[in-house]
Design a protein around this motif. Structure first.
Motif, PDB file in Angstrom:
ATOM      1  N   PRO A  45       3.151   2.332  10.613  1.00 47.93           N
ATOM      2  CA  PRO A  45       3.425   1.882   9.115  1.00 47.93           C
ATOM      3  C   PRO A  45       4.433   2.821   8.525  1.00 47.93           C
ATOM      4  N   ASP A  80      -2.243  -4.630  10.352  1.00 53.40           N
ATOM      5  CA  ASP A  80      -3.093  -3.364   9.877  1.00 53.40           C
ATOM      6  C   ASP A  80      -4.626  -3.404  10.619  1.00 53.40           C
ATOM      7  N   ARG A  94      -0.871  -8.825   3.051  1.00 56.42           N
ATOM      8  CA  ARG A  94      -0.018  -8.103   2.619  1.00 56.42           C
ATOM      9  C   ARG A  94       1.226  -8.407   3.413  1.00 56.42           C
ATOM     10  N   SER A 172       2.945  -4.823   2.375  1.00 54.29           N
ATOM     11  CA  SER A 172       3.123  -3.621   3.488  1.00 54.29           C
ATOM     12  C   SER A 172       3.875  -3.961   4.496  1.00 54.29           C
ATOM     13  N   LEU A 204       7.212   1.032   3.286  1.00 53.72           N
ATOM     14  CA  LEU A 204       7.128  -0.338   3.833  1.00 53.72           C
ATOM     15  C   LEU A 204       7.401  -0.448   5.322  1.00 53.72           C
TER      16      LEU A 204
END
Ligand SMILES: Nc1ncnc2c1ncn2[C@@H]1O[C@H](COP(=O)(O)OP(=O)(O)OP(=O)(O)O)[C@@H](O)[C@H]1O
Length: 328
Positions: A45, A80, A94, A172, A204
Protein backbone atom coordinates in the motif's frame (compact mmCIF):
# COMPACT_ATOMS: atom_id res chain seq x y z
CA UNK A 1 8.05 7.88 -3.16
CA UNK A 2 6.39 6.10 -0.27
CA UNK A 3 3.14 7.72 0.71
CA UNK A 4 2.98 6.19 4.13
CA UNK A 5 6.08 6.24 6.23
CA UNK A 6 7.91 2.99 5.61
CA UNK A 7 9.12 3.00 9.21
CA UNK A 8 5.53 2.99 10.39
CA UNK A 9 4.32 0.40 7.93
CA UNK A 10 2.39 -2.38 9.53
CA UNK A 11 3.80 -5.49 7.90
CA UNK A 12 0.79 -7.49 9.01
CA UNK A 13 -1.50 -5.57 6.63
CA UNK A 14 -2.27 -7.15 3.31
CA UNK A 15 -0.41 -6.07 0.19
CA UNK A 16 -2.47 -3.68 -1.93
CA UNK A 17 -2.02 -6.04 -4.87
CA UNK A 18 -0.74 -9.58 -5.02
CA UNK A 19 -0.40 -11.39 -8.32
CA UNK A 20 0.55 -15.03 -8.15
CA UNK A 21 1.45 -17.15 -11.19
CA UNK A 22 -0.60 -15.20 -13.71
CA UNK A 23 -0.68 -16.89 -17.12
CA UNK A 24 -2.74 -16.01 -20.18
CA UNK A 25 -2.63 -17.45 -23.69
CA UNK A 26 -4.75 -15.97 -26.46
CA UNK A 27 -5.99 -18.15 -29.32
CA UNK A 28 -5.55 -21.85 -29.66
CA UNK A 29 -3.16 -24.37 -31.26
CA UNK A 30 -0.90 -22.93 -33.98
CA UNK A 31 -2.06 -19.34 -33.67
CA UNK A 32 -1.84 -19.12 -29.92
CA UNK A 33 0.10 -16.30 -28.26
CA UNK A 34 1.38 -16.58 -24.71
CA UNK A 35 0.69 -13.01 -23.58
CA UNK A 36 1.68 -13.50 -19.93
CA UNK A 37 3.54 -16.42 -18.43
CA UNK A 38 3.76 -17.17 -14.71
CA UNK A 39 3.91 -13.55 -13.59
CA UNK A 40 4.01 -12.90 -9.84
CA UNK A 41 4.55 -9.71 -7.84
CA UNK A 42 3.38 -7.92 -4.73
CA UNK A 43 2.67 -4.21 -4.37
CA UNK A 44 2.57 -2.64 -0.92
CA UNK A 45 0.00 0.00 0.00
CA UNK A 46 1.19 3.51 -0.81
CA UNK A 47 3.76 2.58 -3.42
CA UNK A 48 3.80 3.81 -6.98
CA UNK A 49 4.87 1.17 -9.46
CA UNK A 50 5.55 1.71 -13.14
CA UNK A 51 4.94 -1.20 -15.50
CA UNK A 52 7.10 -0.84 -18.59
CA UNK A 53 8.03 -2.92 -21.57
CA UNK A 54 8.04 -2.93 -25.36
CA UNK A 55 4.87 -3.32 -27.36
CA UNK A 56 3.38 -6.75 -26.88
CA UNK A 57 5.33 -7.42 -23.67
CA UNK A 58 2.16 -8.33 -21.75
CA UNK A 59 1.58 -5.16 -19.70
CA UNK A 60 -2.04 -4.60 -20.72
CA UNK A 61 -2.90 -8.27 -20.28
CA UNK A 62 -1.44 -8.18 -16.77
CA UNK A 63 -3.22 -4.96 -15.80
CA UNK A 64 -6.54 -6.03 -17.32
CA UNK A 65 -6.27 -9.37 -15.50
CA UNK A 66 -5.79 -7.55 -12.19
CA UNK A 67 -8.82 -5.41 -12.99
CA UNK A 68 -10.91 -8.47 -13.82
CA UNK A 69 -11.31 -7.40 -17.46
CA UNK A 70 -9.44 -10.47 -18.71
CA UNK A 71 -9.84 -13.90 -17.19
CA UNK A 72 -6.40 -15.49 -16.84
CA UNK A 73 -5.83 -19.18 -17.62
CA UNK A 74 -3.88 -19.60 -14.42
CA UNK A 75 -2.96 -17.58 -11.42
CA UNK A 76 -4.59 -15.64 -8.63
CA UNK A 77 -4.98 -11.92 -8.00
CA UNK A 78 -5.68 -10.43 -4.57
CA UNK A 79 -6.55 -6.80 -3.96
CA UNK A 80 -6.21 -5.74 -0.32
CA UNK A 81 -6.07 -9.44 0.48
CA UNK A 82 -9.32 -10.25 -1.31
CA UNK A 83 -9.28 -12.82 -4.12
CA UNK A 84 -10.80 -11.04 -7.16
CA UNK A 85 -12.21 -14.26 -8.60
CA UNK A 86 -13.99 -15.19 -5.37
CA UNK A 87 -15.22 -11.81 -4.10
CA UNK A 88 -14.98 -9.38 -7.02
CA UNK A 89 -17.34 -6.75 -5.67
CA UNK A 90 -15.40 -6.43 -2.44
CA UNK A 91 -12.02 -6.62 -4.18
CA UNK A 92 -12.82 -3.85 -6.66
CA UNK A 93 -14.72 -1.58 -4.28
CA UNK A 94 -11.74 0.73 -3.76
CA UNK A 95 -10.09 0.42 -7.17
CA UNK A 96 -10.40 2.67 -10.19
CA UNK A 97 -8.56 2.90 -13.47
CA UNK A 98 -7.81 5.35 -16.23
CA UNK A 99 -7.23 3.14 -19.23
CA UNK A 100 -6.17 3.97 -22.76
CA UNK A 101 -5.05 7.54 -22.25
CA UNK A 102 -8.12 9.21 -20.84
CA UNK A 103 -11.32 8.00 -19.34
CA UNK A 104 -14.64 8.89 -20.83
CA UNK A 105 -15.60 11.90 -18.85
CA UNK A 106 -18.91 13.43 -19.68
CA UNK A 107 -17.98 16.43 -21.75
CA UNK A 108 -21.34 18.12 -21.39
CA UNK A 109 -21.13 17.98 -17.62
CA UNK A 110 -18.96 20.37 -15.63
CA UNK A 111 -15.81 19.15 -13.90
CA UNK A 112 -17.55 19.11 -10.52
CA UNK A 113 -20.56 17.24 -11.93
CA UNK A 114 -18.20 14.61 -13.36
CA UNK A 115 -16.56 14.15 -9.97
CA UNK A 116 -19.95 13.79 -8.29
CA UNK A 117 -21.03 11.28 -10.90
CA UNK A 118 -17.91 9.12 -10.56
CA UNK A 119 -18.06 9.31 -6.77
CA UNK A 120 -21.65 8.06 -6.92
CA UNK A 121 -20.85 5.10 -9.15
CA UNK A 122 -17.84 4.42 -6.91
CA UNK A 123 -20.33 3.98 -4.07
CA UNK A 124 -19.91 7.33 -2.26
CA UNK A 125 -22.51 9.91 -1.37
CA UNK A 126 -21.27 12.92 -3.40
CA UNK A 127 -22.42 15.40 -0.73
CA UNK A 128 -20.35 13.61 1.87
CA UNK A 129 -17.22 13.67 -0.29
CA UNK A 130 -17.69 17.27 -1.53
CA UNK A 131 -14.78 18.49 0.61
CA UNK A 132 -12.52 15.87 -0.85
CA UNK A 133 -13.52 17.01 -4.33
CA UNK A 134 -12.68 20.61 -3.43
CA UNK A 135 -9.23 19.54 -2.24
CA UNK A 136 -8.71 17.48 -5.38
CA UNK A 137 -9.74 20.39 -7.60
CA UNK A 138 -7.34 22.67 -5.75
CA UNK A 139 -4.47 20.20 -5.95
CA UNK A 140 -4.96 19.73 -9.67
CA UNK A 141 -5.39 23.46 -10.19
CA UNK A 142 -8.86 22.93 -11.62
CA UNK A 143 -10.86 24.86 -9.00
CA UNK A 144 -11.36 27.96 -11.13
CA UNK A 145 -12.87 25.90 -13.94
CA UNK A 146 -14.84 23.55 -11.69
CA UNK A 147 -18.21 24.75 -12.96
CA UNK A 148 -17.33 24.78 -16.66
CA UNK A 149 -18.27 21.96 -19.00
CA UNK A 150 -15.38 19.60 -19.72
CA UNK A 151 -15.79 20.09 -23.49
CA UNK A 152 -14.56 23.69 -23.21
CA UNK A 153 -11.28 22.73 -21.53
CA UNK A 154 -7.82 22.32 -23.03
CA UNK A 155 -6.42 18.85 -23.60
CA UNK A 156 -4.16 19.11 -20.55
CA UNK A 157 -7.13 20.10 -18.38
CA UNK A 158 -9.26 17.26 -19.76
CA UNK A 159 -6.49 14.84 -18.87
CA UNK A 160 -6.45 16.23 -15.33
CA UNK A 161 -10.23 15.84 -15.12
CA UNK A 162 -9.74 12.18 -16.08
CA UNK A 163 -7.30 11.78 -13.24
CA UNK A 164 -9.60 13.64 -10.86
CA UNK A 165 -12.48 11.36 -11.86
CA UNK A 166 -10.41 8.28 -11.00
CA UNK A 167 -9.72 9.83 -7.59
CA UNK A 168 -13.24 11.17 -7.05
CA UNK A 169 -14.40 8.22 -4.98
CA UNK A 170 -12.51 6.82 -2.05
CA UNK A 171 -10.12 4.64 -4.04
CA UNK A 172 -7.06 3.14 -2.45
CA UNK A 173 -5.63 1.66 -5.65
CA UNK A 174 -5.49 3.52 -8.97
CA UNK A 175 -4.36 2.21 -12.33
CA UNK A 176 -3.21 4.90 -14.68
CA UNK A 177 -2.48 4.02 -18.26
CA UNK A 178 -0.32 6.69 -19.94
CA UNK A 179 -1.53 9.50 -17.66
CA UNK A 180 0.46 12.16 -19.54
CA UNK A 181 -0.28 10.93 -23.06
CA UNK A 182 -0.52 13.80 -25.53
CA UNK A 183 0.33 16.51 -23.04
CA UNK A 184 2.84 19.24 -23.77
CA UNK A 185 6.01 19.36 -21.67
CA UNK A 186 4.70 21.90 -19.20
CA UNK A 187 1.32 20.22 -18.62
CA UNK A 188 3.06 16.87 -18.24
CA UNK A 189 5.39 18.30 -15.60
CA UNK A 190 2.48 19.90 -13.71
CA UNK A 191 0.47 16.68 -13.79
CA UNK A 192 3.45 14.68 -12.52
CA UNK A 193 3.98 17.05 -9.62
CA UNK A 194 0.30 17.11 -8.76
CA UNK A 195 0.00 13.35 -8.97
CA UNK A 196 3.03 13.03 -6.68
CA UNK A 197 1.40 15.30 -4.07
CA UNK A 198 -1.93 13.45 -4.20
CA UNK A 199 -0.22 10.08 -3.84
CA UNK A 200 1.66 11.33 -0.80
CA UNK A 201 -1.37 12.92 0.83
CA UNK A 202 -3.75 10.03 0.33
CA UNK A 203 -1.43 7.08 0.74
CA UNK A 204 -2.69 5.92 -2.62
CA UNK A 205 -1.29 2.83 -4.32
CA UNK A 206 -0.68 3.51 -8.01
CA UNK A 207 0.17 1.20 -10.86
CA UNK A 208 0.95 3.12 -13.98
CA UNK A 209 2.14 2.37 -17.46
CA UNK A 210 3.87 5.01 -19.45
CA UNK A 211 6.24 5.49 -22.33
CA UNK A 212 7.09 8.89 -20.86
CA UNK A 213 10.22 8.13 -18.88
CA UNK A 214 9.96 11.41 -16.97
CA UNK A 215 6.74 10.12 -15.42
CA UNK A 216 8.49 7.00 -14.22
CA UNK A 217 11.48 8.89 -12.84
CA UNK A 218 9.39 11.58 -11.16
CA UNK A 219 6.46 9.59 -9.78
CA UNK A 220 7.39 5.93 -9.38
CA UNK A 221 9.40 4.35 -6.61
CA UNK A 222 9.62 1.00 -8.32
CA UNK A 223 9.53 -0.32 -11.88
CA UNK A 224 8.48 -3.66 -13.22
CA UNK A 225 9.82 -4.25 -16.71
CA UNK A 226 8.15 -6.91 -18.80
CA UNK A 227 9.36 -8.58 -21.96
CA UNK A 228 7.84 -11.53 -23.83
CA UNK A 229 5.15 -12.07 -21.20
CA UNK A 230 7.55 -12.22 -18.26
CA UNK A 231 8.96 -9.88 -15.67
CA UNK A 232 12.60 -9.26 -16.44
CA UNK A 233 13.23 -6.49 -13.92
CA UNK A 234 11.50 -5.63 -10.67
CA UNK A 235 13.48 -2.99 -8.87
CA UNK A 236 13.52 0.40 -7.20
CA UNK A 237 13.98 3.17 -9.74
CA UNK A 238 17.19 4.41 -8.08
CA UNK A 239 18.73 0.96 -7.92
CA UNK A 240 17.88 0.45 -11.54
CA UNK A 241 19.71 3.64 -12.45
CA UNK A 242 22.75 2.48 -10.48
CA UNK A 243 22.75 -0.91 -12.17
CA UNK A 244 23.14 0.42 -15.66
CA UNK A 245 26.37 -0.73 -17.20
CA UNK A 246 26.82 1.82 -19.91
CA UNK A 247 27.37 5.47 -19.32
CA UNK A 248 27.03 8.43 -21.63
CA UNK A 249 29.81 10.99 -21.58
CA UNK A 250 29.89 14.54 -22.88
CA UNK A 251 33.48 15.31 -23.78
CA UNK A 252 35.07 18.59 -24.80
CA UNK A 253 38.52 18.55 -26.42
CA UNK A 254 40.74 21.33 -27.79
CA UNK A 255 41.44 21.79 -31.51
CA UNK A 256 40.49 18.29 -32.62
CA UNK A 257 41.59 17.37 -36.16
CA UNK A 258 39.17 15.61 -38.46
CA UNK A 259 41.52 12.59 -38.49
CA UNK A 260 41.59 12.35 -34.70
CA UNK A 261 37.84 12.51 -34.55
CA UNK A 262 37.39 9.79 -37.17
CA UNK A 263 39.82 7.53 -35.30
CA UNK A 264 37.71 7.96 -32.20
CA UNK A 265 34.48 7.52 -34.13
CA UNK A 266 35.79 4.15 -35.36
CA UNK A 267 35.96 2.92 -31.77
CA UNK A 268 33.01 4.65 -30.15
CA UNK A 269 29.82 5.84 -31.64
CA UNK A 270 30.07 9.60 -31.50
CA UNK A 271 26.94 11.72 -31.47
CA UNK A 272 25.98 15.37 -31.07
CA UNK A 273 29.35 16.62 -32.27
CA UNK A 274 29.68 20.40 -32.36
CA UNK A 275 32.61 22.76 -32.81
CA UNK A 276 32.89 26.09 -31.10
CA UNK A 277 35.59 28.44 -29.96
CA UNK A 278 38.48 26.14 -31.07
CA UNK A 279 36.92 23.30 -29.15
CA UNK A 280 34.96 20.21 -30.14
CA UNK A 281 32.24 18.80 -27.96
CA UNK A 282 30.69 15.39 -28.55
CA UNK A 283 28.89 12.60 -26.76
CA UNK A 284 29.59 8.90 -26.68
CA UNK A 285 28.51 5.83 -24.80
CA UNK A 286 30.98 3.54 -23.09
CA UNK A 287 30.66 0.80 -20.53
CA UNK A 288 32.00 1.64 -17.09
CA UNK A 289 34.86 -0.84 -17.46
CA UNK A 290 36.33 0.78 -20.54
CA UNK A 291 36.34 4.31 -19.16
CA UNK A 292 40.13 4.22 -18.64
CA UNK A 293 40.59 2.83 -22.10
CA UNK A 294 38.61 5.78 -23.37
CA UNK A 295 40.91 8.31 -21.72
CA UNK A 296 43.94 6.51 -23.22
CA UNK A 297 42.28 6.48 -26.63
CA UNK A 298 41.72 10.23 -26.39
CA UNK A 299 45.43 10.71 -25.63
CA UNK A 300 46.53 8.42 -28.43
CA UNK A 301 44.35 10.28 -30.90
CA UNK A 302 46.21 13.44 -29.82
CA UNK A 303 43.10 14.98 -28.39
CA UNK A 304 43.64 17.35 -25.50
CA UNK A 305 40.90 16.85 -23.00
CA UNK A 306 39.18 19.95 -21.77
CA UNK A 307 36.20 18.58 -19.82
CA UNK A 308 34.47 15.26 -19.45
CA UNK A 309 31.00 15.03 -17.92
CA UNK A 310 28.76 12.07 -17.33
CA UNK A 311 25.19 12.33 -18.55
CA UNK A 312 22.55 10.82 -16.30
CA UNK A 313 21.00 7.93 -18.26
CA UNK A 314 17.26 8.00 -18.64
CA UNK A 315 15.07 5.00 -18.16
CA UNK A 316 14.47 4.65 -21.88
CA UNK A 317 18.17 3.87 -22.37
CA UNK A 318 18.30 1.55 -19.40
CA UNK A 319 15.18 -0.19 -20.54
CA UNK A 320 16.63 -0.76 -24.02
CA UNK A 321 19.85 -2.06 -22.54
CA UNK A 322 18.01 -4.51 -20.32
CA UNK A 323 15.62 -5.81 -22.95
CA UNK A 324 18.49 -6.22 -25.43
CA UNK A 325 20.39 -8.25 -22.82
CA UNK A 326 17.30 -10.32 -22.21
CA UNK A 327 16.76 -11.16 -25.87
CA UNK A 328 20.43 -11.71 -26.79
N1 LIG B 1 -7.34 -10.21 -27.37
C1 LIG B 1 -6.20 -10.70 -27.86
N2 LIG B 1 -6.20 -11.66 -28.80
C2 LIG B 1 -5.06 -12.18 -29.28
N3 LIG B 1 -3.82 -11.79 -28.89
C3 LIG B 1 -3.76 -10.84 -27.97
C4 LIG B 1 -4.93 -10.22 -27.40
N4 LIG B 1 -4.54 -9.29 -26.49
C5 LIG B 1 -3.19 -9.30 -26.51
N5 LIG B 1 -2.72 -10.22 -27.38
C6 LIG B 1 -1.31 -10.53 -27.63
O1 LIG B 1 -0.68 -10.79 -26.40
C7 LIG B 1 0.63 -10.22 -26.36
C8 LIG B 1 0.72 -9.25 -25.19
O2 LIG B 1 -0.13 -8.12 -25.45
P1 LIG B 1 -0.37 -6.92 -24.44
O3 LIG B 1 -1.40 -6.04 -25.05
O4 LIG B 1 -0.60 -7.45 -23.10
O5 LIG B 1 1.06 -6.21 -24.48
P2 LIG B 1 1.48 -4.73 -24.01
O6 LIG B 1 2.78 -4.92 -23.30
O7 LIG B 1 0.38 -4.10 -23.27
O8 LIG B 1 1.73 -3.99 -25.39
P3 LIG B 1 1.45 -2.43 -25.81
O9 LIG B 1 2.56 -1.63 -25.22
O10 LIG B 1 1.54 -2.53 -27.30
O11 LIG B 1 0.08 -2.07 -25.32
C9 LIG B 1 0.85 -9.58 -27.71
O12 LIG B 1 1.54 -10.47 -28.53
C10 LIG B 1 -0.55 -9.35 -28.22
O13 LIG B 1 -0.58 -9.38 -29.63
Amino acid sequence: MEATSTADRDTTIDPAIEVDGLTKTFGSSDDSVVAVEDVSFTIHPGSVVGVLGPNGAGKTTTIKSILGLIRPDKGTVYIDGVNIAERPQEAFSRVDAMLEGARNDYWRLTIRENLRYFATIGGDNPDVVADRHDRLLNKLDLAEKADEPVRDLSRGMKQKVSLASVLASDVSVAFLDEPTLGLDIESSLTLRQELGRIVEDRGLTVVLSSHDMDVIEDVCDRVIIMNDGQIIVDNEVEELLEKVETQRYRITVREASQKAMSTLDGRYQITNCERFDKRTRFELTATNEIFYQLTRDLEQADLTLDTIETIQPDLEEIFLEITEEDTS
